[in-house]
Scaffold this motif. Sequence first.
Motif, mmCIF file in Angstrom:
data_model
loop_
_atom_site.group_PDB
_atom_site.id
_atom_site.type_symbol
_atom_site.label_atom_id
_atom_site.label_comp_id
_atom_site.label_asym_id
_atom_site.label_seq_id
_atom_site.Cartn_x
_atom_site.Cartn_y
_atom_site.Cartn_z
ATOM 1 N N PRO A 1 0.867 -1.176 0.000
ATOM 2 C CA PRO A 1 0.000 0.000 0.000
ATOM 3 C C PRO A 1 0.908 1.231 0.000
ATOM 4 O O PRO A 1 2.009 1.193 0.566
ATOM 5 C CB PRO A 1 -0.772 -0.098 1.325
ATOM 6 C CG PRO A 1 -0.321 -1.340 2.000
ATOM 7 C CD PRO A 1 0.822 -1.893 1.253
ATOM 8 N N ARG A 2 0.456 2.308 -0.628
ATOM 9 C CA ARG A 2 1.271 3.524 -0.619
ATOM 10 C C ARG A 2 0.398 4.759 -0.483
ATOM 11 O O ARG A 2 -0.750 4.791 -0.916
ATOM 12 C CB ARG A 2 2.159 3.616 -1.849
ATOM 13 C CG ARG A 2 1.420 3.791 -3.152
ATOM 14 C CD ARG A 2 2.384 3.868 -4.300
ATOM 15 N NE ARG A 2 1.648 3.850 -5.557
ATOM 16 C CZ ARG A 2 2.207 3.735 -6.731
ATOM 17 N NH1 ARG A 2 3.511 3.633 -6.843
ATOM 18 N NH2 ARG A 2 1.472 3.735 -7.816
ATOM 19 N N LEU A 3 1.005 5.763 0.129
ATOM 20 C CA LEU A 3 0.366 7.055 0.373
ATOM 21 C C LEU A 3 1.316 8.159 -0.068
ATOM 22 O O LEU A 3 2.516 7.948 -0.157
ATOM 23 C CB LEU A 3 0.090 7.242 1.866
ATOM 24 C CG LEU A 3 -0.772 6.206 2.553
ATOM 25 C CD1 LEU A 3 -0.615 6.316 4.062
ATOM 26 C CD2 LEU A 3 -2.217 6.407 2.155
ATOM 27 N N ALA A 4 0.781 9.334 -0.267
ATOM 28 C CA ALA A 4 1.607 10.500 -0.548
ATOM 29 C C ALA A 4 0.997 11.703 0.171
ATOM 30 O O ALA A 4 -0.150 12.050 -0.069
ATOM 31 C CB ALA A 4 1.679 10.775 -2.047
ATOM 32 N N ALA A 5 1.762 12.280 1.075
ATOM 33 C CA ALA A 5 1.312 13.505 1.756
ATOM 34 C C ALA A 5 1.862 14.696 0.987
ATOM 35 O O ALA A 5 3.022 14.693 0.595
ATOM 36 C CB ALA A 5 1.817 13.526 3.198
ATOM 37 N N GLY A 6 1.027 15.676 0.767
ATOM 38 C CA GLY A 6 1.459 16.857 0.032
ATOM 39 C C GLY A 6 1.296 18.114 0.851
ATOM 40 O O GLY A 6 0.787 18.086 1.981
ATOM 41 N N LEU A 7 1.703 19.197 0.283
ATOM 42 C CA LEU A 7 1.610 20.481 0.974
ATOM 43 C C LEU A 7 0.166 20.881 1.259
ATOM 44 O O LEU A 7 -0.087 21.686 2.138
ATOM 45 C CB LEU A 7 2.299 21.574 0.151
ATOM 46 C CG LEU A 7 3.811 21.411 0.005
ATOM 47 C CD1 LEU A 7 4.359 22.462 -0.946
ATOM 48 C CD2 LEU A 7 4.496 21.485 1.347
ATOM 49 N N VAL A 8 -0.773 20.303 0.522
ATOM 50 C CA VAL A 8 -2.181 20.644 0.736
ATOM 51 C C VAL A 8 -2.796 19.875 1.904
ATOM 52 O O VAL A 8 -3.916 20.165 2.304
ATOM 53 C CB VAL A 8 -3.024 20.411 -0.542
ATOM 54 C CG1 VAL A 8 -2.555 21.294 -1.673
ATOM 55 C CG2 VAL A 8 -2.994 18.950 -0.951
ATOM 56 N N ASN A 9 -2.068 18.889 2.440
ATOM 57 C CA ASN A 9 -2.569 18.121 3.577
ATOM 58 C C ASN A 9 -2.231 18.819 4.875
ATOM 59 O O ASN A 9 -1.114 19.279 5.074
ATOM 60 C CB ASN A 9 -1.973 16.705 3.601
ATOM 61 C CG ASN A 9 -2.391 15.890 2.407
ATOM 62 O OD1 ASN A 9 -1.603 15.646 1.518
ATOM 63 N ND2 ASN A 9 -3.647 15.485 2.382
ATOM 64 N N SER A 10 -3.213 18.856 5.767
ATOM 65 C CA SER A 10 -2.981 19.464 7.077
ATOM 66 C C SER A 10 -2.374 18.433 8.026
ATOM 67 O O SER A 10 -2.426 17.222 7.778
ATOM 68 C CB SER A 10 -4.298 19.971 7.664
ATOM 69 O OG SER A 10 -5.127 18.870 8.003
ATOM 70 N N GLU A 11 -1.840 18.909 9.124
ATOM 71 C CA GLU A 11 -1.310 18.015 10.139
ATOM 72 C C GLU A 11 -2.412 17.095 10.673
ATOM 73 O O GLU A 11 -2.184 15.911 10.915
ATOM 74 C CB GLU A 11 -0.700 18.831 11.280
ATOM 75 C CG GLU A 11 0.033 18.002 12.297
ATOM 76 C CD GLU A 11 0.769 18.854 13.320
ATOM 77 O OE1 GLU A 11 1.024 18.319 14.419
ATOM 78 O OE2 GLU A 11 1.087 20.023 13.040
ATOM 79 N N GLY A 12 -3.611 17.634 10.812
ATOM 80 C CA GLY A 12 -4.745 16.841 11.276
ATOM 81 C C GLY A 12 -5.085 15.712 10.312
ATOM 82 O O GLY A 12 -5.427 14.604 10.738
ATOM 83 N N GLU A 13 -5.012 15.975 9.012
ATOM 84 C CA GLU A 13 -5.285 14.929 8.021
ATOM 85 C C GLU A 13 -4.237 13.818 8.092
ATOM 86 O O GLU A 13 -4.576 12.635 7.998
ATOM 87 C CB GLU A 13 -5.327 15.528 6.617
ATOM 88 C CG GLU A 13 -6.543 16.383 6.375
ATOM 89 C CD GLU A 13 -6.471 17.170 5.081
ATOM 90 O OE1 GLU A 13 -7.527 17.332 4.466
ATOM 91 O OE2 GLU A 13 -5.361 17.624 4.701
ATOM 92 N N VAL A 14 -2.994 14.205 8.268
ATOM 93 C CA VAL A 14 -1.931 13.205 8.401
ATOM 94 C C VAL A 14 -2.175 12.366 9.653
ATOM 95 O O VAL A 14 -2.052 11.138 9.631
ATOM 96 C CB VAL A 14 -0.539 13.866 8.414
ATOM 97 C CG1 VAL A 14 0.550 12.852 8.734
ATOM 98 C CG2 VAL A 14 -0.257 14.554 7.082
#
Length: 64
Positions: A39-52
């Motif tokens: 499984p893979r994910l990608a966190a971007g600049l548009v993601n908030s700390e809460g979303e992570v």
Amino acid sequence: LSAGLVCFQVAGLGARQVVDRLHARGVIATVTPYATAYPRLAAGLVNSEGEVDQVVEAIRALAA
């Protein structure tokens, strides 16, 4: 909070199972197209700390 692709495993679950269960929780993830699937994910600049944090909690729940 910004990262490249993050691949991981959840003990006892296949990559497709993990992705399907995350999708059911509203988390967008994909399965790697390699001989060994992850499984893979990608966190971007548009993601908030809460979303992570929500994604980390969703993965912890799958592992429990």
